[in-house]
Design an enzyme around this catalytic site. Structure first.
Site, PDB file in Angstrom:
ATOM      1  N   LYS A  26       0.839  -1.211   0.000  1.00 20.63           N
ATOM      2  CA  LYS A  26       0.000   0.000   0.000  1.00 20.63           C
ATOM      3  C   LYS A  26       0.868   1.252   0.000  1.00 20.63           C
ATOM      4  O   LYS A  26       0.677   2.158  -0.793  1.00 20.63           O
ATOM      5  CB  LYS A  26      -0.894  -0.007   1.253  1.00 20.63           C
ATOM      6  CG  LYS A  26      -1.549   1.325   1.537  1.00 20.63           C
ATOM      7  CD  LYS A  26      -2.481   1.281   2.723  1.00 20.63           C
ATOM      8  CE  LYS A  26      -1.854   1.533   4.071  1.00 20.63           C
ATOM      9  NZ  LYS A  26      -1.419   2.917   4.310  1.00 20.63           N
ATOM     10  N   ASN A  27       1.837   1.286   0.905  1.00 24.51           N
ATOM     11  CA  ASN A  27       2.607   2.510   1.077  1.00 24.51           C
ATOM     12  C   ASN A  27       3.638   2.729  -0.028  1.00 24.51           C
ATOM     13  O   ASN A  27       4.242   3.797  -0.114  1.00 24.51           O
ATOM     14  CB  ASN A  27       3.259   2.533   2.460  1.00 24.51           C
ATOM     15  CG  ASN A  27       2.202   2.670   3.554  1.00 24.51           C
ATOM     16  OD1 ASN A  27       1.050   2.994   3.263  1.00 24.51           O
ATOM     17  ND2 ASN A  27       2.582   2.403   4.792  1.00 24.51           N
ATOM     18  N   ARG A  97      -4.562  10.373   4.955  1.00 28.96           N
ATOM     19  CA  ARG A  97      -3.425  11.258   5.208  1.00 28.96           C
ATOM     20  C   ARG A  97      -2.419  11.239   4.037  1.00 28.96           C
ATOM     21  O   ARG A  97      -1.797  12.249   3.712  1.00 28.96           O
ATOM     22  CB  ARG A  97      -2.769  10.799   6.517  1.00 28.96           C
ATOM     23  CG  ARG A  97      -1.315  11.084   6.675  1.00 28.96           C
ATOM     24  CD  ARG A  97      -1.080  12.420   7.355  1.00 28.96           C
ATOM     25  NE  ARG A  97       0.343  12.725   7.381  1.00 28.96           N
ATOM     26  CZ  ARG A  97       0.868  13.756   7.998  1.00 28.96           C
ATOM     27  NH1 ARG A  97       0.120  14.583   8.645  1.00 28.96           N
ATOM     28  NH2 ARG A  97       2.161  13.969   7.962  1.00 28.96           N
ATOM     29  N   CYS A 121      -5.331  12.050  13.331  1.00 31.98           N
ATOM     30  CA  CYS A 121      -6.181  10.872  13.225  1.00 31.98           C
ATOM     31  C   CYS A 121      -5.926  10.038  14.455  1.00 31.98           C
ATOM     32  O   CYS A 121      -5.151  10.424  15.330  1.00 31.98           O
ATOM     33  CB  CYS A 121      -5.910  10.095  11.948  1.00 31.98           C
ATOM     34  SG  CYS A 121      -4.305   9.348  11.894  1.00 31.98           S
ATOM     35  N   ARG A 126      -0.107  13.994  13.749  1.00 26.60           N
ATOM     36  CA  ARG A 126       0.342  13.997  12.365  1.00 26.60           C
ATOM     37  C   ARG A 126       0.471  15.395  11.749  1.00 26.60           C
ATOM     38  O   ARG A 126      -0.242  15.769  10.808  1.00 26.60           O
ATOM     39  CB  ARG A 126      -0.545  13.077  11.524  1.00 26.60           C
ATOM     40  CG  ARG A 126      -0.693  11.722  12.194  1.00 26.60           C
ATOM     41  CD  ARG A 126      -1.293  10.688  11.317  1.00 26.60           C
ATOM     42  NE  ARG A 126      -0.295  10.024  10.490  1.00 26.60           N
ATOM     43  CZ  ARG A 126      -0.581   9.052   9.641  1.00 26.60           C
ATOM     44  NH1 ARG A 126      -1.801   8.655   9.479  1.00 26.60           N
ATOM     45  NH2 ARG A 126       0.370   8.482   8.932  1.00 26.60           N
ATOM     46  N   ASP A 314       4.123   0.080  12.251  1.00 30.07           N
ATOM     47  CA  ASP A 314       2.927  -0.549  11.680  1.00 30.07           C
ATOM     48  C   ASP A 314       2.770  -2.019  12.067  1.00 30.07           C
ATOM     49  O   ASP A 314       1.734  -2.613  11.801  1.00 30.07           O
ATOM     50  CB  ASP A 314       2.961  -0.415  10.159  1.00 30.07           C
ATOM     51  CG  ASP A 314       2.976   1.036   9.737  1.00 30.07           C
ATOM     52  OD1 ASP A 314       1.935   1.668   9.797  1.00 30.07           O
ATOM     53  OD2 ASP A 314       4.061   1.539   9.386  1.00 30.07           O
ATOM     54  N   ILE A 336       6.934   6.415  17.495  1.00 27.63           N
ATOM     55  CA  ILE A 336       6.590   7.226  16.311  1.00 27.63           C
ATOM     56  C   ILE A 336       5.246   7.952  16.474  1.00 27.63           C
ATOM     57  O   ILE A 336       5.142   9.137  16.192  1.00 27.63           O
ATOM     58  CB  ILE A 336       6.553   6.367  15.024  1.00 27.63           C
ATOM     59  CG1 ILE A 336       7.768   5.429  14.934  1.00 27.63           C
ATOM     60  CG2 ILE A 336       6.406   7.237  13.764  1.00 27.63           C
ATOM     61  CD1 ILE A 336       9.057   6.015  14.466  1.00 27.63           C
ATOM     62  N   ARG A 407      -8.885  -0.792   4.084  1.00 28.68           N
ATOM     63  CA  ARG A 407      -8.018   0.264   3.539  1.00 28.68           C
ATOM     64  C   ARG A 407      -6.637  -0.294   3.197  1.00 28.68           C
ATOM     65  O   ARG A 407      -5.976   0.193   2.288  1.00 28.68           O
ATOM     66  CB  ARG A 407      -7.839   1.396   4.565  1.00 28.68           C
ATOM     67  CG  ARG A 407      -9.010   2.325   4.654  1.00 28.68           C
ATOM     68  CD  ARG A 407      -8.679   3.483   5.558  1.00 28.68           C
ATOM     69  NE  ARG A 407      -7.487   4.198   5.095  1.00 28.68           N
ATOM     70  CZ  ARG A 407      -6.914   5.210   5.724  1.00 28.68           C
ATOM     71  NH1 ARG A 407      -7.422   5.650   6.847  1.00 28.68           N
ATOM     72  NH2 ARG A 407      -5.837   5.795   5.235  1.00 28.68           N
TER      73      ARG A 407
HETATM   74  N1  EPU Z   1       6.010  14.269  11.370  1.00 30.53           N
HETATM   75  C1  EPU Z   1       6.134  15.574  11.778  1.00 30.53           C
HETATM   76  N2  EPU Z   1       5.979  16.569  10.862  1.00 30.53           N
HETATM   77  C2  EPU Z   1       5.697  16.310   9.548  1.00 30.53           C
HETATM   78  C3  EPU Z   1       5.582  14.964   9.140  1.00 30.53           C
HETATM   79  C4  EPU Z   1       5.748  13.960  10.074  1.00 30.53           C
HETATM   80  O1  EPU Z   1       6.382  15.850  12.950  1.00 30.53           O
HETATM   81  O2  EPU Z   1       5.569  17.266   8.777  1.00 30.53           O
HETATM   82  C5  EPU Z   1       6.189  13.186  12.357  1.00 30.53           C
HETATM   83  C6  EPU Z   1       4.953  12.310  12.550  1.00 30.53           C
HETATM   84  O3  EPU Z   1       4.010  12.915  13.410  1.00 30.53           O
HETATM   85  C7  EPU Z   1       5.567  11.049  13.130  1.00 30.53           C
HETATM   86  C8  EPU Z   1       6.926  10.962  12.425  1.00 30.53           C
HETATM   87  O4  EPU Z   1       7.141  12.263  11.863  1.00 30.53           O
HETATM   88  O5  EPU Z   1       5.770  11.175  14.504  1.00 30.53           O
HETATM   89  C9  EPU Z   1       7.019   9.965  11.325  1.00 30.53           C
HETATM   90  O6  EPU Z   1       5.851  10.004  10.522  1.00 30.53           O
HETATM   91  P1  EPU Z   1       5.900   9.914   8.958  1.00 30.53           P
HETATM   92  O7  EPU Z   1       5.758  11.267   8.372  1.00 30.53           O
HETATM   93  O8  EPU Z   1       7.058   9.072   8.535  1.00 30.53           O
HETATM   94  O9  EPU Z   1       4.549   9.121   8.665  1.00 30.53           O
HETATM   95  P2  EPU Z   1       3.736   9.216   7.339  1.00 30.53           P
HETATM   96  O10 EPU Z   1       4.661   9.487   6.227  1.00 30.53           O
HETATM   97  O11 EPU Z   1       2.568  10.090   7.529  1.00 30.53           O
HETATM   98  C10 EPU Z   1       3.989   6.709   6.691  1.00 30.53           C
HETATM   99  C11 EPU Z   1       3.063   5.566   6.410  1.00 30.53           C
HETATM  100  C12 EPU Z   1       2.402   5.132   7.701  1.00 30.53           C
HETATM  101  C13 EPU Z   1       3.495   4.705   8.675  1.00 30.53           C
HETATM  102  C14 EPU Z   1       4.492   5.852   8.883  1.00 30.53           C
HETATM  103  C15 EPU Z   1       5.667   5.484   9.751  1.00 30.53           C
HETATM  104  C16 EPU Z   1       2.384   5.960   4.139  1.00 30.53           C
HETATM  105  C17 EPU Z   1       1.313   6.323   3.196  1.00 30.53           C
HETATM  106  N3  EPU Z   1       2.083   5.984   5.427  1.00 30.53           N
HETATM  107  O12 EPU Z   1       3.186   7.747   7.227  1.00 30.53           O
HETATM  108  O13 EPU Z   1       1.567   4.023   7.406  1.00 30.53           O
HETATM  109  O14 EPU Z   1       2.932   4.324   9.892  1.00 30.53           O
HETATM  110  O15 EPU Z   1       4.997   6.293   7.603  1.00 30.53           O
HETATM  111  O16 EPU Z   1       6.401   4.470   9.169  1.00 30.53           O
HETATM  112  O17 EPU Z   1       3.482   5.618   3.721  1.00 30.53           O
HETATM  113  C18 EPU Z   1      -0.264   2.588   7.614  1.00 30.53           C
HETATM  114  O18 EPU Z   1       0.111   2.047   6.571  1.00 30.53           O
HETATM  115  O19 EPU Z   1      -1.187   2.106   8.325  1.00 30.53           O
HETATM  116  C19 EPU Z   1       0.372   3.835   8.026  1.00 30.53           C
HETATM  117  C20 EPU Z   1      -0.149   4.638   8.940  1.00 30.53           C
END
Ligand code: EPU
Length: 429
Positions: A26-27, A97, A121, A126, A314, A336, A407
């Site tokens: 998915k990701n 997201r 969420c 986030r 995850d 995280i 999802r």
């Molecule tokens: N963060 C910030 N500021 C930002 C962006 C992120 O502080 O502008 C923080 C987040 O709050 C978190 C950390 O950085 O504490 C890492 O989050 P990240 O941005 O890496 O998460 P994401 O990119 O929103 C992706 C996956 C998630 C997975 C996370 C962590 C996708 C589409 N989503 O989310 O997947 O949990 O990385 O590995 O790639 C899932 O598949 O169920 C899912 C939630």
């Protein structure tokens, strides 16, 4: 229409047998779909999982003017070149997201993008500060309106030096795509290392992008100054998080289960712990076999979630289910997301002995038999974890809010039934 899963638990017996193939990630596929915006011709994607988030991303792209077509089973063709508009739909964007990944390619191509605040969420707040400050470094201005952000770069994005305070997965992907079309060189530092990011960067390079340092925390991207890339066929890598969830199910309820079509090296953080815990695991090139292990021989371990290649957040939820079934005390540190241990309340309802110290830390005492209950699936990964709990529990469980499971996991009831799980999808009012 609300749907639930009704599961007749195995009551601790280990009876599941057979093979379960892992679907595309998915990701990985979501950013690849977003990349259709920076191509000069339709993009063909294969091994696309049949999941709700893929449908949401298709809808978002179509709303912008792209044509997305499912040409055959798990194969899509997306014509992002047709897009004329860079205002993202508010309702659709907020459903997922990952919609934020579209902001980079849209801004790079159209010099302007409007998107709603994706909001927090259930798994955490986030924030999007890394995206906003990164766009500013590339020469854009950020206008925060009541409901949306309008980001403009009338002269186009320019190369920049961007250090991510946190190695964010979707921010890394967004700025890779933005950097590819920008003018000049972009340095991305403290880039996340998840295999889905590497897959995107390698794919873009195969289509002509210039990206150095792939697989390391520092990327150097030489932009095309607006020239669109010519697409190759994108093949989605196997979902390492699905692999991890299946491993836990097999370790808890399997007699002899082989997880096929996977990349075992992407989930070593889990296999390594399971092996040291006593699970009998045979790893081959693209499959993992889990053989029956006497439950009383399995030992507890501690986990601390971490960016790749550390222990994936995850897979934390299903692993907590595992830890309720093995001997000893374990400590879980979710580093995280601050909402990702909340689901343990449902496990406690099922009979688990879990003490939540704060939003990030929990202690689990095992083993405790679980009892069938009615529970909610609060997010994709916790939903699947509760499903695994229901499968090993004694009695009948009902898992509500299974939209979340849909999802991220393709028709899970059919795939788990094939292993011998007694599971039905039922519709409510
Ligand atoms: N963060 C910030 N500021 C930002 C962006 C992120 O502080 O502008 C923080 C987040 O709050 C978190 C950390 O950085 O504490 C890492 O989050 P990240 O941005 O890496 O998460 P994401 O990119 O929103 C992706 C996956 C998630 C997975 C996370 C962590 C996708 C589409 N989503 O989310 O997947 O949990 O990385 O590995 O790639 C899932 O598949 O169920 C899912 C939630």
């Amino acid at each position: 229409m609300k749907e639930s899963f009704v599961v007749e638990g195995l009551g601790g017996k280990r009876t599941l047998v057979g093979e379960i193939p892992v679907r595309g990630s998915k990701n990985a596929v979501l950013p690849a779909m977003a990349s259709s915006i920076i191509f000069n011709a339709p993009l063909r994607l294969t091994n696309v999982p049949d999941i709700e988030d893929v449908y949401r991303m298709s809808e978002l792209l179509e709303h912008l003017g792209a044509k997305t077509e499912k040409v055959k089973k798990r194969e899509y063709v997306i014509n992002g070149h047709d897009i004329k508009d860079s205002v993202m739909d508010e309702v659709l964007s907020k459903k997922m997201r990952a919609s934020i990944i579209l902001s980079g390619p849209l801004l790079a191509r159209f010099k302007k993008v409007t998107f709603p605040h994706p909001g927090g969420c259930v798994i955490g707040a986030r924030p999007i500060d890394l995206f906003l400050s990164g766009f500013e470094k590339m020469g854009a201005t950020v206008d925060e309106k009541k409901e949306s952000f309008v980001i403009s770069a009338p002269k186009g994005l320019r190369g920049a030096n961007i250090f991510f305070a946190i190695p964010s997965v979707t921010a890394s992907e967004t700025f890779i795509m933005a950097g590819v079309l920008a003018k000049g060189t972009t340095f991305l530092k403290n880039v996340a290392l998840e295999p889905e990011i590497t897959a995107l960067a390698e794919f873009l390079v195969s289509c002509g992008a210039k990206i150095k340092g792939i697989g390391t925390p520092v990327l150097e991207i030489t932009g095309t100054n607006g020239k669109l890339l010519t697409p190759k066929i994108y093949k989605t890598i196997p979902d390492r998080l699905e692999t991890g969830s299946f491993l836990i199910l097999a370790a808890l309820a399997g007699k002899d289960v082989t997880i096929t079509h996977c990349h075992p090296e992407h989930i070593e953080a889990l296999t390594d712990l399971l092996i040291s815990s006593g699970v009998s695991i045979e790893i081959a090139k693209s499959s993992i076999r889990v053989k029956h292990t006497e439950k009383s021989k399995l030992k507890a371990f501690n986990i601390k979630t971490h960016e790749y290649p550390g222990f994936p957040t995850d897979v934390q939820a299903p692993t907590v289910v595992y830890l309720t079934q093995v001997k000893g005390e374990s400590f879980v540190f979710e580093t995280i997301f601050e909402g990702r241990l909340q689901f343990t309340q449902d496990l406690v309802k099922m009979g688990a002995d879990i003490k939540l110290w704060d939003a990030h830390r929990a202690t689990i005492q095992g083993p405790t038999p679980l009892k069938g209950r009615e529970v909610e699936g609060p997010d994709i990964r916790a939903g699947l974890a509760l499903l695994v709990a229901a499968i090993i529990a004694k009695g009948t469980s009902t898992i509500n809010s299974i939209y979340y499971i849909d999802r991220g996991y393709e028709r899970i009831e059919e795939r788990f039934s094939a292993l011998g799980v007694d599971i039905k999808r039922v519709s409510g009012e």
